[in-house]
Design an enzyme around this catalytic site. Structure first.
Site, mmCIF file in Angstrom:
data_model
loop_
_atom_site.group_PDB
_atom_site.id
_atom_site.type_symbol
_atom_site.label_atom_id
_atom_site.label_comp_id
_atom_site.label_asym_id
_atom_site.label_seq_id
_atom_site.Cartn_x
_atom_site.Cartn_y
_atom_site.Cartn_z
ATOM 1 N N PHE A 1 0.858 -1.185 0.000
ATOM 2 C CA PHE A 1 0.000 0.000 0.000
ATOM 3 C C PHE A 1 0.890 1.229 0.000
ATOM 4 O O PHE A 1 1.508 1.558 1.011
ATOM 5 C CB PHE A 1 -0.886 -0.044 1.252
ATOM 6 C CG PHE A 1 -2.009 0.945 1.286
ATOM 7 C CD1 PHE A 1 -3.150 0.765 0.521
ATOM 8 C CD2 PHE A 1 -1.953 2.049 2.129
ATOM 9 C CE1 PHE A 1 -4.211 1.656 0.586
ATOM 10 C CE2 PHE A 1 -3.001 2.950 2.198
ATOM 11 C CZ PHE A 1 -4.133 2.759 1.422
ATOM 12 N N GLU B 1 -1.122 3.298 10.114
ATOM 13 C CA GLU B 1 -2.533 3.349 9.712
ATOM 14 C C GLU B 1 -3.308 4.357 10.564
ATOM 15 O O GLU B 1 -4.462 4.138 10.927
ATOM 16 C CB GLU B 1 -3.157 1.953 9.753
ATOM 17 C CG GLU B 1 -2.526 1.033 8.711
ATOM 18 C CD GLU B 1 -3.326 -0.202 8.415
ATOM 19 O OE1 GLU B 1 -4.567 -0.155 8.508
ATOM 20 O OE2 GLU B 1 -2.711 -1.224 8.063
ATOM 21 N N ARG C 1 6.983 -19.348 38.180
ATOM 22 C CA ARG C 1 8.052 -18.619 38.861
ATOM 23 C C ARG C 1 7.791 -18.531 40.367
ATOM 24 O O ARG C 1 6.688 -18.125 40.782
ATOM 25 C CB ARG C 1 8.152 -17.217 38.269
ATOM 26 C CG ARG C 1 9.137 -16.283 38.955
ATOM 27 C CD ARG C 1 10.563 -16.684 38.713
ATOM 28 N NE ARG C 1 11.477 -15.615 39.113
ATOM 29 C CZ ARG C 1 12.788 -15.744 39.194
ATOM 30 N NH1 ARG C 1 13.346 -16.916 38.906
ATOM 31 N NH2 ARG C 1 13.558 -14.729 39.546
ATOM 32 N N ILE D 1 6.856 1.091 3.655
ATOM 33 C CA ILE D 1 5.860 0.315 2.933
ATOM 34 C C ILE D 1 5.953 -1.155 3.320
ATOM 35 O O ILE D 1 6.917 -1.845 2.957
ATOM 36 C CB ILE D 1 6.022 0.491 1.412
ATOM 37 C CG1 ILE D 1 6.028 1.981 1.043
ATOM 38 C CG2 ILE D 1 4.917 -0.261 0.686
ATOM 39 C CD1 ILE D 1 4.793 2.744 1.481
#
Length: 383
Positions: free
Chosen positions: A123, A363, A268, A157
């Protein structure tokens, strides 16, 4: 909205869970250290149908609804966000956009290849000087007879060095702002297009991220996707759905953090008993669990709105904003549960934190999502 998965959706989720356990999780640390995912994963993603989700079967897709797509994306994000990014971009940003905006010829040419994994898409929106201000991109497409000559540079990209086609956005006229932008489907083997891999990233290290440089790249006018001057609309429609995909991937990161923290806390021991017995450790784990559920529900709401053909853009921004920030919190809390061991890459939580951090940036940054949400609520644009 019925929150119980259908039999088909549950089957897709189990398929994705099994695929990740077999093909992704065992290799994630190695790929992270090498800064390269094994490219053979692409054909495997295609063969199992994940690169064709929501794409009509007549174009080689595997169909399905957007919630199924979210379930797959979450599982991939839980295993390795670098692999999740392959699907989110090639399918979520490129193939879905071709399906929505493409001519019949464009659909027939690209969708079967993208859905099968024969080809990948990337894109091409972000530029060195335009990230959030995508409407002011500088890449130019100049008409030359029946063709366009495209020149410019694209940055950060995803899939950039692997893709066979770039959904590229360029300015086709001198109209200022987003009105002068058009979209093109540009084969990456076109003369004049060069790619440079970007290494040294904080997270998503295995993902193929690149800079693309175009120097008079000639493409036919038929390569334009959608009407001339509507490229910004094409880009924003792609990103709105893409934000759902990012949110689902973030749910996967947060779920992986929760799984790791619960497992480690039970194993743990400190002061003679498992650290899971200490209230402050339980607080860290409970905070992660709440973030996982809240982010998942916000993401599923977006999928439901899309599948019912309802407006979803603001809901997608809410999901992306919350889930990306929640993934950072979840990974950070999990690292705190692990203590010093969380700081070395023998254990998974350090990678989860590094991978989560970029989710608040790409985005659309968290700040951009807040502007979108605020504009939707007040009717006043901040741009």
């Amino acid at each position: 909205m019925n929150l119980e998965l259908s039999e088909e959706q549950e089957a897709v989720r189990r398929l994705a869970e099994d695929f990740v356990a077999r093909e992704v999780t065992p290799h994630a640390a190695v790929w992270d250290r090498a800064e390269e995912v094994d490219r053979a994963i692409v054909k495997k993603l295609g063969a199992v149908g994940f690169l064709g989700l929501t794409i009509p079967e007549e174009y080689g897709g595997s169909g399905g609804d957007h919630l199924a797509y979210c379930l797959v994306t979450e599982e991939l994000g839980r295993g390795d966000s670098s692999v999740r990014g392959i699907v989110s971009v090639s399918l979520g940003l490129v193939a879905k956009t071709v399906a929505a905006w493409g001519s019949e010829e464009q659909k027939r040419e690209w969708l079967p290849r993208l859905a099968s994994g024969e080809a990948l898409g990337c894109f091409g929106l972000t530029e060195p000087g335009t990230g959030s201000d995508a409407g002011n991109l500088a890449t130019r497409a100049v008409r030359d007879g029946d063709d366009y000559l495209i020149s410019g540079t694209k940055m950060f990209i995803t899939n950039g060095t692997w893709a066979e086609v770039v959904l590229l956005f360029a300015r086709t006229n001198d109209t200022p702002g987003h009105k002068g932008v058009s979209a093109f489907l540009v084969p990456t083997d076109s003369p004049g297009l060069t790619r440079r891999a970007i290494h040294g990233k904080l997270g998503l290290r295995g993902q193929a991220t690149a800079e693309l440089v175009l120097e008079d790249v000639r493409v036919p006018a038929a390569a334009m996707l959608g009407p001339e001057g509507k490229g910004f609309t094409v880009a924003m429609s792609a990103l709105a759905k893409g934000r759902m995909s990012v949110a689902a991937g973030c749910v996967g990161i947060a779920q992986a953090a929760l799984d790791a923290a619960v497992r480690y806390a039970g194993e743990r021991e400190q002061f003679g008993k498992p650290i899971a017995s200490y209230q402050l450790v339980q607080e860290l784990i409970s905070d992660i669990a709440v973030d996982v559920d809240a982010a998942r529900l916000l993401t599923w709401r977006v999928a439901d709105l899309i599948d019912r053909s309802q407006d979803f853009a603001t809901a997608a921004s809410k999901a992306k904003l919350y889930a990306s920030e929640a993934a950072v919190r979840a990974a950070n809390n999990a690292l705190q549960v692990f203590g010093g061991y969380g700081y070395i890459d023998e254990y998974p939580v350090g990678k989860l934190l590094r991978d989560a951090r970029v989710m608040t940036l790409y985005e659309g940054t968290s700040q951009i999502q807040k502007l979108i949400i605020g504009r939707a609520l007040t009717g006043v644009s901040a741009f």
